[in-house]
Enzyme design. Structure first.
Site, short mmCIF file in Angstrom:
data_model
loop_
_atom_site.label_atom_id
_atom_site.label_comp_id
_atom_site.label_asym_id
_atom_site.label_seq_id
_atom_site.Cartn_x
_atom_site.Cartn_y
_atom_site.Cartn_z
N ASN A 7 0.87 -1.18 0.00
CA ASN A 7 0.00 0.00 0.00
C ASN A 7 0.90 1.23 0.00
OD1 ASN A 7 -1.84 2.02 0.43
ND2 ASN A 7 -2.33 1.44 2.54
N TRP A 8 1.01 1.84 -1.17
CA TRP A 8 1.90 3.01 -1.28
C TRP A 8 1.28 4.27 -0.67
CZ3 TRP A 8 5.07 3.48 -6.47
CH2 TRP A 8 6.01 2.44 -6.51
N LYS A 9 0.00 4.22 -0.37
CA LYS A 9 -0.72 5.43 0.11
C LYS A 9 -0.48 6.57 -0.89
CE LYS A 9 -0.22 3.55 4.67
NZ LYS A 9 -0.31 3.75 6.10
N HIS A 86 -9.65 1.11 4.44
CA HIS A 86 -8.40 1.35 5.16
C HIS A 86 -8.67 2.34 6.30
CE1 HIS A 86 -4.38 2.76 6.11
NE2 HIS A 86 -3.96 1.61 5.62
N GLU A 88 -7.20 4.86 7.26
CA GLU A 88 -7.07 6.29 6.89
C GLU A 88 -8.32 6.77 6.15
OE1 GLU A 88 -3.24 5.81 5.00
OE2 GLU A 88 -2.46 5.29 6.97
N GLU A 153 -5.66 -4.94 10.50
CA GLU A 153 -4.68 -3.88 10.70
C GLU A 153 -5.04 -3.08 11.95
OE1 GLU A 153 -2.51 -2.59 6.94
OE2 GLU A 153 -4.39 -1.52 6.93
N GLY A 159 2.13 2.50 10.90
CA GLY A 159 3.12 3.57 10.84
C GLY A 159 3.80 3.88 12.17
N SER A 190 3.03 -1.86 10.36
CA SER A 190 4.48 -1.88 10.67
C SER A 190 5.18 -3.18 10.27
CB SER A 190 4.71 -1.58 12.15
OG SER A 190 4.28 -0.26 12.45
N GLY A 211 2.86 -1.08 4.31
CA GLY A 211 2.83 0.35 3.97
C GLY A 211 4.23 0.88 3.74
N GLY A 212 4.79 1.53 4.75
CA GLY A 212 6.09 2.18 4.64
C GLY A 212 7.19 1.32 4.02
P1 PGA Z 1 2.61 0.59 7.67
O1 PGA Z 1 1.17 0.80 6.97
O2 PGA Z 1 3.17 -0.71 7.13
O3 PGA Z 1 3.41 1.78 7.22
O4 PGA Z 1 2.39 0.53 9.12
C1 PGA Z 1 0.30 -0.28 6.78
C2 PGA Z 1 -0.99 0.21 6.17
O5 PGA Z 1 -1.43 1.32 6.48
O6 PGA Z 1 -1.63 -0.49 5.37
#
Ligand code: PGA
Length: 242
Positions: A7-9, A86, A88, A153, A159, A190, A211-212
């Protein structure tokens, strides 16, 4: 096959997309890799040999919905998957379980496989079962969830570098398996090359949502490599016990 979703956001650019396509196209078919870049970058992945996912979709097919993308157009752009719900999207764009479920229906109608994200917030940790049950209430009695993936999640782990203990994650997965017996279950929050081994060793976890760590090519390749080692271990066990 194990699943790794990136997930590149709202990160990355055309240069990074082209770098990822070049590098990942060289990797052998060892696990299912799904990249979810921002919608504006989907076209840059047109020569990607693995799978593409969108980060969101709208529930209508077309119309006066400025800024939205329909499942049909995402499909035309090469997406096989779509992330839905998600945290967010839930927090920043006020998406309710009902809106997410409408999107789920629209995606399924276009054969876009949904990856539905669920998870409790920090202050909901002690009643995670209640939170997950509420987020899943629309899906629980459905018989057609084979193509829907659910990603657990915990919001407090996204994050932050924090992850649930293996015991707790195992307990959540058993709980989810009980109500979603036919769906693949992912863990997200994470995830990195340092903790992927422990996460994938938990029974019932079929993959991860990253994500990151999915934005740095070496780190992401490292995660994929460990996922493949994990699936080889699985195959060996399988052969021995049968
Ligand atoms: P993260 O994000 O790996 O940076 O914690 C995961 C996500 O939001 O899907």
């Amino acid at each position: 096959m194990n699943i790794v979703v990136a997930n590149w956001k709202m990160n990355g650019d055309i240069f990074l997309a082209e770098q990822f396509v070049g590098r990942l196209n060289e990797i052998e078919d060892v696990c299912e890799i799904i990249i979810c870049p921002p919608a504006a970058l989907l076209w840059s992945f047109r020569n990607f040999k693995y799978y593409l996912g969108a980060q969101n979709c709208f529930y209508e097919e077309s119309g006066a919905f400025t800024g939205e993308n329909s499942p049909r157009l995402l499909k035309e752009l090469g997406c096989d998957y779509v992330l839905l719900g998600h945290s967010e999207r839930r927090a920043l764009f006020h998406e309710s379980d009902e809106v997410i479920y409408r999107k789920w229906n629209a995606a399924v109608a276009q054969s876009l496989r949904p990856i539905v994200c669920i998870g409790e917030k920090l202050d909901e940790r002690s009643n995670w079962k209640e939170v997950l049950s509420r987020q899943l209430k629309n899906y629980i009695d459905r018989r057609d969830l084979n193509d829907t993936i659910f990603a657990y999640e915990p919001v407090w782990s996204i994050g932050t570098g924090l992850t649930p203990s293996e015991e707790h994650l195992a307990e959540v997965i058993i709980f989810l398996k009980g109500i979603l017996p036919t769906s693949s279950l992912l863990y997200g929050g994470s995830v990195s090359s340092r903790n992927i081994g422990g996460i994938m060793s938990i029974d019932g976890v079929t993959g991860v949502l990253v994500g990151g760590s999915s934005l740095k090519i070496e780190e992401f390749e490292n995660i994929i490599r460990q996922m493949s080692e994990n699936s080889q271990i699985y195959i060996i066990h399988y052969e021995v016990s049968h």
